[in-house]
Scaffold this motif. Structure first.
Motif, PDB file in Angstrom:
ATOM      1  N   ARG A 175       0.843  -1.218   0.000  1.00  0.00           N
ATOM      2  CA  ARG A 175       0.000   0.000   0.000  1.00  0.00           C
ATOM      3  C   ARG A 175       0.865   1.249   0.000  1.00  0.00           C
ATOM      4  O   ARG A 175       0.646   2.181  -0.774  1.00  0.00           O
ATOM      5  CB  ARG A 175      -0.812   0.029   1.305  1.00  0.00           C
ATOM      6  N   ASP A 176       1.875   1.259   0.888  1.00  0.00           N
ATOM      7  CA  ASP A 176       2.755   2.427   0.977  1.00  0.00           C
ATOM      8  C   ASP A 176       3.487   2.638  -0.342  1.00  0.00           C
ATOM      9  O   ASP A 176       3.630   3.771  -0.811  1.00  0.00           O
ATOM     10  CB  ASP A 176       3.790   2.237   2.106  1.00  0.00           C
TER      11      ASP A 176
ATOM     12  N   LYS B 269       1.232   4.239  -2.832  1.00  0.00           N
ATOM     13  CA  LYS B 269       1.025   5.666  -2.557  1.00  0.00           C
ATOM     14  C   LYS B 269       2.242   6.477  -3.038  1.00  0.00           C
ATOM     15  O   LYS B 269       2.095   7.569  -3.578  1.00  0.00           O
ATOM     16  CB  LYS B 269       0.772   5.896  -1.067  1.00  0.00           C
TER      17      LYS B 269
ATOM     18  N   GLU C 124      -1.181  13.411   1.225  1.00  0.00           N
ATOM     19  CA  GLU C 124      -2.623  13.378   1.529  1.00  0.00           C
ATOM     20  C   GLU C 124      -3.430  13.029   0.282  1.00  0.00           C
ATOM     21  O   GLU C 124      -4.369  12.243   0.342  1.00  0.00           O
ATOM     22  CB  GLU C 124      -3.128  14.729   2.075  1.00  0.00           C
TER      23      GLU C 124
ATOM     24  N   GLN D 189      -3.092   9.403  -0.491  1.00  0.00           N
ATOM     25  CA  GLN D 189      -3.920   8.637   0.439  1.00  0.00           C
ATOM     26  C   GLN D 189      -5.391   8.697   0.020  1.00  0.00           C
ATOM     27  O   GLN D 189      -6.086   7.680  -0.007  1.00  0.00           O
ATOM     28  CB  GLN D 189      -3.720   9.213   1.866  1.00  0.00           C
TER      29      GLN D 189
ATOM     30  N   GLU E  70      -7.891   5.677  -1.082  1.00  0.00           N
ATOM     31  CA  GLU E  70      -9.163   5.428  -0.393  1.00  0.00           C
ATOM     32  C   GLU E  70     -10.342   5.460  -1.367  1.00  0.00           C
ATOM     33  O   GLU E  70     -11.276   4.665  -1.248  1.00  0.00           O
ATOM     34  CB  GLU E  70      -9.368   6.446   0.738  1.00  0.00           C
TER      35      GLU E  70
END
Ligand code: 2AM
Length: 592
Positions: free
Chosen positions: A555-556, A559, A571, A574, A578
């Motif tokens: 996931r990181d 991103k 942000e 992220q 989402e």
């Protein structure tokens, strides 16, 4: 019963792995010791429409992986959240909710919190704040569970003061068993297999699984590699089973012949003796042999829970054993119990061997109170019906590890599966399938990016087979394993797909060089390609595998890709992830 007596206490549980069930059982036994009438049931075993006429209910529920209710409360959940339920419909009800969760998952105790709110919305009176036990921090959750149970009883005592005058049953007095065994002479077992002489007429289910013939059980890692991983193939012809990529297959493992033998010896039971039960259990044949009961039903190879020690303590007549068991049952003894049982993963069978006097005196009648039922296990289906009609494949890592105990620890289901050899005679395994959480896109052009190290690749093998059969050729797979020569399974399959132009494959062999190389490193290295697929071509992104650090690291990495290639702030990256999650474009299925 006077109006001041407590009404029957109904304890309803939703349990996936058995912890919530065990806690619910402990609460029910506390009620019995206080001579309170109690009724215990899984939520889906209860007619939820009757909730409007109940007076006192405790709900004990766990939350599974992605914030989902456990399987045995799914119908209840759907019913309770119907919009048509009138707001005041539960106004007669006093209730309390105890949640069992794990804060390492994103939606910690989501089910209990949501249930608590919904009960209030429907007019029920909640007697105390929702209990939120955390498997991560509490030893077996007892740091939250015990005080919560105590607070519950304090509340009940304040509502029904007559209870204060009731002398509770002493801890060392055994409660009556829930079942009675009637041993029969000269009767043979009605085996399950005999129920399967005709092909089934509908899709298999937990109560009517399909006995699938095992066709092959092949090791796919090199013989010298530490990890034994099996590709197992089943014949499901005439089963009416249907599944698509992302679905899972369920099965109930069995205890080994050696464990069955040892168990019977310790309890002085003859494996061939035949009995009937009162009340009966529909999953057991009637009559049933002790061998069948122990092999297929009693979970003797699991680490026992606290309620096991509580019950065992009440039978112990040998002083030394009684003291030790009483300590393990007490709140103060939980550290000690954790060190004895949970940390080294000691099995219930090994515990019985440590308490031989108590074990030898155990009455068969208590077996079903002492041991939980063996829970079904799920495996991601690793094949597609379009590529392999009438076949179902699974990929199984045989779980084996060492603790301080002499004998290595083995996973019950994977060891059982590994022990089955179709070359030695016909083997059949009762199966049923369940919808999984991964969903693949229907649109032909939409690309998919799949990250599946180790056995995490199983659902992606099914997806690739299915997608390629449907002409969906925009597929990217990130596969990770330790070594190219030892555990790079399905290599030739991937290479064939690649040379046909149906797959872009990235591999991370973590131990083939000094530095560790993981799938998330490959994700970062291919930032430009991934950004193009996600931002310009609406790609879906999937992660499957072992729930340690891998999913969070991938996931990181993703991103970072968004930040670097899309020039987004942290942000914004992220938010983008989402948003993808909300719309089903980012999905993960992880297991431990
Ligand atoms: P390792 O065992 O060498 O650490 C499949 O199990 C692969 O996943 C192995 O190559 C394993 O590497 C790797 N793996 C272990 N931990 C990981 C993590 N946190 N992130 C990604 N891959 C990991």
């Amino acid at each position: 019963m006077s109006p001041h007596d407590p009404p029957t206490l109904l304890v309803l549980y939703g349990s996936q792995t058995g912890t919530a069930q065990d806690t619910a059982q402990r609460l029910a036994r506390q009620a019995q010791r206080r001579r309170v009438q109690v009724c215990l049931s899984p939520l889906d075993g209860y007619n939820v429409a009757e909730l409007i006429s109940e007076s006192l209910v405790v709900f004990v529920c766990s939350t599974t992986g992605q914030g989902e209710p456990p399987d045995n409360m799914k119908n209840f959940w759907r019913f309770l959240f119907r919009k048509s339920l009138p707001v005041g419909s539960l106004s007669r009800l006093d209730c309390a909710v105890l949640g069992l969760g794990d804060s390492s998952y994103p939606k910690f105790n989501f089910v209990a919190k949501k249930l608590h709110k919904r009960l209030q919305q429907l007019g029920a009176c909640t007697l105390l704040p929702v209990g939120l036990a955390d498997d991560q921090h509490d030893l077996g959750s007892d740091a939250v569970v015990d005080p919560w149970l105590q607070a519950f009883w304090d509340k009940v005592l304040s509502l029904y003061p007559t209870l204060r005058n009731v002398l509770p049953l002493r801890e060392d007095e055994p409660l009556p068993p829930s079942f009675t065994f009637h041993f029969l002479d000269g009767v043979s077992e009605q085996t399950e297999d005999r129920l399967w002489t005709d092909p089934p007429s509908s899709a298999p289910s937990p109560s009517q699984p399909f006995p699938a013939r095992m066709l092959s059980n092949r090791r796919v890692t090199e013989a010298s590699h530490f990890q034994d991983v099996r590709l197992i193939e089943f014949d499901i012809t005439h089963s009416h089973m249907e599944f698509t990529a992302g679905d899972v297959v369920m099965m109930r493992p069995r205890n080994s012949a050696e464990d069955v033998r040892q168990f019977c010896e310790l309890l002085r039971l003859r494996p061939d003796s035949v009995f009937t039960l009162k009340p009966c259990i529909c999953k057991l044949p009637r009559p049933c042999t002790v061998r069948h009961l122990v092999e297929s039903y009693l979970d003797v190879a699991a680490v026992p829970r606290r309620s096991f020690f509580e019950l065992l303590a009440s039978f112990a007549s040998n002083e030394l054993e009684r003291d030790k068991l009483a300590e393990f049952s007490s709140a103060a003894g939980q550290d000690e119990l954790h060190g004895y049982c949970n940390r080294p993963r000691r099995t219930a069978l090994e515990v019985l061997a440590d308490f031989p006097h108590t074990t030898a005196e155990l009455k068969a009648d208590y077996l079903l109170d002492l041991f939980p039922e063996i829970q079904p296990r799920s495996f991601s289906i690793a094949s597609s019906l379009q590529a392999h009609p009438n076949r179902l494949h699974i990929l199984v890592a045989v779980v084996q590890y060492r603790t301080k105990l002499y004998r290595p620890r083995r996973g019950l289901c994977s060891s059982w599966l590994a022990s089955l050899d179709p070359a030695e005679g016909e083997v059949s395994v009762p199966l049923w399938v369940k919808k999984g959480s991964l969903r693949f896109p229907v649109q032909k052009e939409r690309p998919v990016i799949m990250v599946g190290p180790g056995t995490g690749v199983a659902p992606f093998r099914a997806a690739l087979q299915e997608r390629i059969a449907e002409g969906k050729t925009a597929n990217v797979l990130f596969f990770g394993c330790r070594s190219e020569s030892k555990d790079f399974y399905f290599r030739t399959e991937w290479e064939d797909m690649r040379s046909a132009g149906h797959l872009v494959l990235f591999t991370a062999f973590s131990r083939d060089q000094e530095e560790k190389v993981y799938v998330q490193h490959r994700v970062r290295e291919n930032a430009a390609l991934l950004w193009d697929l996600v931002a310009n071509q609406n790609a879906c992104f999937y992660i499957a595998g072992n729930a340690k650090q891998m999913p969070a690291s991938v996931r990181d990495a993703l991103k970072e890709v968004f930040q670097q290639e899309g020039r987004l702030t942290a942000e914004q990256a992220q938010e983008m992830l989402e948003a993808m999650e909300r719309t089903g474009r980012f999905q993960s299925e992880t297991w431990s």
